[in-house]
Motif scaffolding. Sequence first.
Motif, PDB file in Angstrom:
ATOM      1  N   THR A   1      -1.147  -5.772 -11.908  1.00  0.00           N
ATOM      2  CA  THR A   1      -1.988  -6.868 -12.376  1.00  0.00           C
ATOM      3  C   THR A   1      -2.172  -6.733 -13.878  1.00  0.00           C
ATOM      4  O   THR A   1      -2.238  -5.612 -14.396  1.00  0.00           O
ATOM      5  CB  THR A   1      -3.337  -6.917 -11.618  1.00  0.00           C
ATOM      6  OG1 THR A   1      -4.100  -8.016 -12.110  1.00  0.00           O
ATOM      7  CG2 THR A   1      -4.143  -5.637 -11.768  1.00  0.00           C
ATOM      8  N   ASN A   2      -2.202  -7.873 -14.563  1.00  0.00           N
ATOM      9  CA  ASN A   2      -2.195  -7.873 -16.027  1.00  0.00           C
ATOM     10  C   ASN A   2      -3.175  -8.882 -16.602  1.00  0.00           C
ATOM     11  O   ASN A   2      -3.438  -9.916 -15.983  1.00  0.00           O
ATOM     12  CB  ASN A   2      -0.803  -8.266 -16.556  1.00  0.00           C
ATOM     13  CG  ASN A   2       0.309  -7.500 -15.896  1.00  0.00           C
ATOM     14  OD1 ASN A   2       0.472  -6.319 -16.127  1.00  0.00           O
ATOM     15  ND2 ASN A   2       1.073  -8.175 -15.049  1.00  0.00           N
TER      16      ASN A   2
ATOM     17  N   GLU B   1      -5.179 -14.518 -20.134  1.00  0.00           N
ATOM     18  CA  GLU B   1      -4.293 -15.011 -19.077  1.00  0.00           C
ATOM     19  C   GLU B   1      -4.097 -13.888 -18.074  1.00  0.00           C
ATOM     20  O   GLU B   1      -3.769 -12.756 -18.442  1.00  0.00           O
ATOM     21  CB  GLU B   1      -2.948 -15.447 -19.655  1.00  0.00           C
ATOM     22  CG  GLU B   1      -2.011 -16.003 -18.601  1.00  0.00           C
ATOM     23  CD  GLU B   1      -0.668 -16.482 -19.157  1.00  0.00           C
ATOM     24  OE1 GLU B   1       0.283 -16.551 -18.357  1.00  0.00           O
ATOM     25  OE2 GLU B   1      -0.586 -16.754 -20.370  1.00  0.00           O
ATOM     26  N   ALA B   2      -4.327 -14.168 -16.795  1.00  0.00           N
ATOM     27  CA  ALA B   2      -4.268 -13.153 -15.747  1.00  0.00           C
ATOM     28  C   ALA B   2      -3.012 -13.320 -14.897  1.00  0.00           C
ATOM     29  O   ALA B   2      -2.530 -14.439 -14.700  1.00  0.00           O
ATOM     30  CB  ALA B   2      -5.512 -13.245 -14.868  1.00  0.00           C
ATOM     31  N   GLU B   3      -2.508 -12.190 -14.402  1.00  0.00           N
ATOM     32  CA  GLU B   3      -1.350 -12.195 -13.497  1.00  0.00           C
ATOM     33  C   GLU B   3      -1.553 -11.164 -12.397  1.00  0.00           C
ATOM     34  O   GLU B   3      -2.193 -10.134 -12.613  1.00  0.00           O
ATOM     35  CB  GLU B   3      -0.067 -11.833 -14.251  1.00  0.00           C
ATOM     36  CG  GLU B   3       0.482 -12.911 -15.135  1.00  0.00           C
ATOM     37  CD  GLU B   3       1.845 -12.544 -15.697  1.00  0.00           C
ATOM     38  OE1 GLU B   3       2.451 -13.420 -16.330  1.00  0.00           O
ATOM     39  OE2 GLU B   3       2.313 -11.392 -15.527  1.00  0.00           O
ATOM     40  N   ILE B   4      -0.978 -11.445 -11.256  1.00  0.00           N
ATOM     41  CA  ILE B   4      -1.005 -10.511 -10.128  1.00  0.00           C
ATOM     42  C   ILE B   4       0.347 -10.563  -9.426  1.00  0.00           C
ATOM     43  O   ILE B   4       0.936 -11.644  -9.285  1.00  0.00           O
ATOM     44  CB  ILE B   4      -2.146 -10.859  -9.129  1.00  0.00           C
ATOM     45  CG1 ILE B   4      -2.210  -9.876  -7.957  1.00  0.00           C
ATOM     46  CG2 ILE B   4      -2.017 -12.281  -8.610  1.00  0.00           C
ATOM     47  CD1 ILE B   4      -2.885  -8.592  -8.265  1.00  0.00           C
ATOM     48  N   MET B   5       0.863  -9.391  -9.026  1.00  0.00           N
ATOM     49  CA  MET B   5       2.108  -9.340  -8.258  1.00  0.00           C
ATOM     50  C   MET B   5       1.947  -8.282  -7.172  1.00  0.00           C
ATOM     51  O   MET B   5       1.624  -7.132  -7.472  1.00  0.00           O
ATOM     52  CB  MET B   5       3.295  -8.973  -9.154  1.00  0.00           C
ATOM     53  CG  MET B   5       4.595  -8.773  -8.382  1.00  0.00           C
ATOM     54  SD  MET B   5       5.996  -8.241  -9.409  1.00  0.00           S
ATOM     55  CE  MET B   5       5.614  -6.501  -9.698  1.00  0.00           C
ATOM     56  N   VAL B   6       2.152  -8.686  -5.923  1.00  0.00           N
ATOM     57  CA  VAL B   6       2.260  -7.721  -4.829  1.00  0.00           C
ATOM     58  C   VAL B   6       3.740  -7.681  -4.463  1.00  0.00           C
ATOM     59  O   VAL B   6       4.276  -8.620  -3.873  1.00  0.00           O
ATOM     60  CB  VAL B   6       1.378  -8.115  -3.626  1.00  0.00           C
ATOM     61  CG1 VAL B   6       1.583  -7.122  -2.475  1.00  0.00           C
ATOM     62  CG2 VAL B   6      -0.092  -8.152  -4.035  1.00  0.00           C
TER      63      VAL B   6
END
Length: 198
Positions: free
Chosen positions: A88-89, A102-107
């Motif tokens: 997550t960033n 700005e948010a990011e998420i990766m599973v």
Amino acid sequence: MLINKNTTIIGQKTILVPYKVEHVQKYHNWMQSEELQKLTASEPLTLDEEYQMQKSWMMDENKCTFIILDKDKFENTRNEIESMIGDTNLFFANAEDRLCAEAEIMVAEPWARGKKCGSEAMFLMFLYGVETLGVKQFVVKIGDDNDISIHMFRNCGFVEVSRSSVFNEITFSKIVDGEWIMWLKQNVGGYEVVSDLK
């Protein structure tokens, strides 16, 4: 980001740890997936480029990154690499002004999807952004066919602000207020932010 290089955030289902050199090989393997490249709008990098990226992200005051661990797996194995499920960033346009991120998420691991790990990790990152970095507004950009992410962000109060037919993505935004912070904490349950200065 140097501020989080010794920070661990412990939730109910997930643990967030700084992105370190030992995580790069597994992260690189993930990013060979065309599905993940599409979902994250990323271009594949060589392993050397991935190591350089990790180093630059650790030093870059405009980027805050955590690797997501599955808490149960980590508590059973004590192995971060085996327990890695995504990242997550937060991205800042200006390191001097961290009001908007700005948010990011990766599973990345299929076995970890559908367990609410991604939403918890994102909520923990929101709380870290608000409480430690002083973020007042979050923005997310999501592919217009990524129904799971669209649903998750709408469910936590984000509203659509624009659509790009060129990039096939939707931009959502959320202004931080006290009511939303309380909602995040209620949904996360107990969590702990640990700074190890060793």
